[in-house]
Design a protein around this motif. Structure first.
Motif, mmCIF file in Angstrom:
data_model
loop_
_atom_site.group_PDB
_atom_site.id
_atom_site.type_symbol
_atom_site.label_atom_id
_atom_site.label_comp_id
_atom_site.label_asym_id
_atom_site.label_seq_id
_atom_site.Cartn_x
_atom_site.Cartn_y
_atom_site.Cartn_z
ATOM 1 N N GLY A 4 0.824 -1.214 0.000
ATOM 2 C CA GLY A 4 0.000 0.000 0.000
ATOM 3 C C GLY A 4 0.855 1.259 0.000
ATOM 4 N N ASP A 11 -3.050 -4.387 -6.138
ATOM 5 C CA ASP A 11 -2.407 -4.569 -4.824
ATOM 6 C C ASP A 11 -3.262 -5.536 -4.013
ATOM 7 O OD1 ASP A 11 -1.983 -4.334 -2.062
ATOM 8 O OD2 ASP A 11 -2.113 -2.157 -2.025
ATOM 9 N N ARG A 29 1.211 0.042 12.609
ATOM 10 C CA ARG A 29 0.483 0.740 11.539
ATOM 11 C C ARG A 29 -0.769 1.437 12.067
ATOM 12 N NH1 ARG A 29 -1.002 -2.424 6.306
ATOM 13 N NH2 ARG A 29 -1.661 -3.953 7.850
ATOM 14 N N ARG A 81 -6.114 -1.096 12.385
ATOM 15 C CA ARG A 81 -6.954 -2.094 11.738
ATOM 16 C C ARG A 81 -7.151 -3.283 12.675
ATOM 17 N NH1 ARG A 81 -4.460 -2.876 5.736
ATOM 18 N NH2 ARG A 81 -4.883 -5.037 6.256
HETATM 19 MG MG MG Z 1 -2.201 -2.708 1.984
#
Ligand code: MG
Ligand code: AP5
Length: 216
Positions: free
Chosen positions: A14, A84, A127, A160
């Motif tokens: 990403g 992706d 992340r 996430r």
């Molecule tokens: Mg990704």
């Protein structure tokens, strides 16, 4: 240019595709992002998909192939695109071939970002992603200017659900058993290049550009 960006979860697909799509004017097709967006918009498809995603499991080939098929038929994907996170199983790779054949099109390059397990864990745990635009950050390696706020759109940053350790373990296992065999599938065609993902963002990007220069 029709590029496929591969690599284990957290490899930096990403992050690298953000720059690639701008510099090469490519249409970004990220199945993970499409599912998350559908969920943000309260669409049934997204809500169903998140049940699998949050546990670190794959969404079914049937559903995934269908959203990609529809996406590839849109005019902005006709000339140039970057995939992706798709394909992720050999069955999906075969389905993609069928779709591209029908469109009289084919992939020009497959870039495989190689990263070791320890780095993957560090990257996923740190992340943070923007709730509004989906842009991704890292607490240590790519912090936002203001804590918890997206530099680009001011949206709220969150972790996430599938970046929790139990899901991460599932994702890594699935990557090994289901996704890795695709590397060979494309290597046999001579369009696959491995790029060392254990480097700075800029160095990885530079190596991807070099690899694209060789094959695309
Ligand atoms: Mg990704
Ligand atoms: P998806 O969203 O595609 O997740 P993924 O493949 O697991 O990959 P990630 O998005 O987690 O990592 P990334 O490689 O994009 O890394 P990033 O750049 O963010 O899919 C999510 C889920 O959807 C799947 O698990 C599955 O359930 C479902 N799904 C999607 N596609 C599917 C399909 N085809 N079939 C079935 N199900 C499907 O980087 C990670 C972190 O590291 C960031 O914080 C970043 O800042 C940092 N970082 C990146 N590069 C560097 C660097 N060079 N140095 C330091 N830090 C770095």
């Amino acid at each position: 240019m029709k590029i496929l960006l591969m690599g284990p979860p957290g490899a930096g697909k990403g992050s690298q595709s953000e720059k690639l799509v701008k510099d090469y004017e490519l249409t970004n097709i990220s199945t993970g992002e499409m599912f998350r967006e559908a969920n943000r918009n309260n669409e049934q498809l997204g809500i169903e998909a998140m049940r699998f995603i949050n546990k670190g499991k794959l969404v079914s080939d049937k559903i995934t192939n269908e959203i990609v098929r529809k996406r590839l038929l849109r005019p902005d994907a006709e000339r140039c695109f970057l995939l992706d996170g798709y394909p992720r199983t050999v069955a999906q790779a075969e389905a993609l071939d069928t779709m591209l054949d029908k469109m009289e099109s084919k992939l020009t390059a497959v870039i495989n970002i190689v990263v070791d397990k320890q780095a993957i864990l560090e990257r996923m745990v740190g992340r943070r992603v923007c709730k509004s635009c989906g842009l991704s950050y890292h607490l240590s390696f790519k912090p936002p200017k203001q804590q918890g706020v997206c530099d680009a759109c001011g949206g709220e940053l969150y972790q996430r659900e599938d970046d929790q350790l139990h899901s991460v373990k599932n994702r890594l296992e699935i990557y090994e058993t289901k996704t890795k065999p695709i590397i060979e599938y494309y290597a046999n065609r001579g369009i696959l290049r491995n790029v060392n993902g254990m480097q700075s963002f800029d160095k990885v990007y530079e190596d991807i550009k070099k690899a694209l220069g060789e094959v695309a």
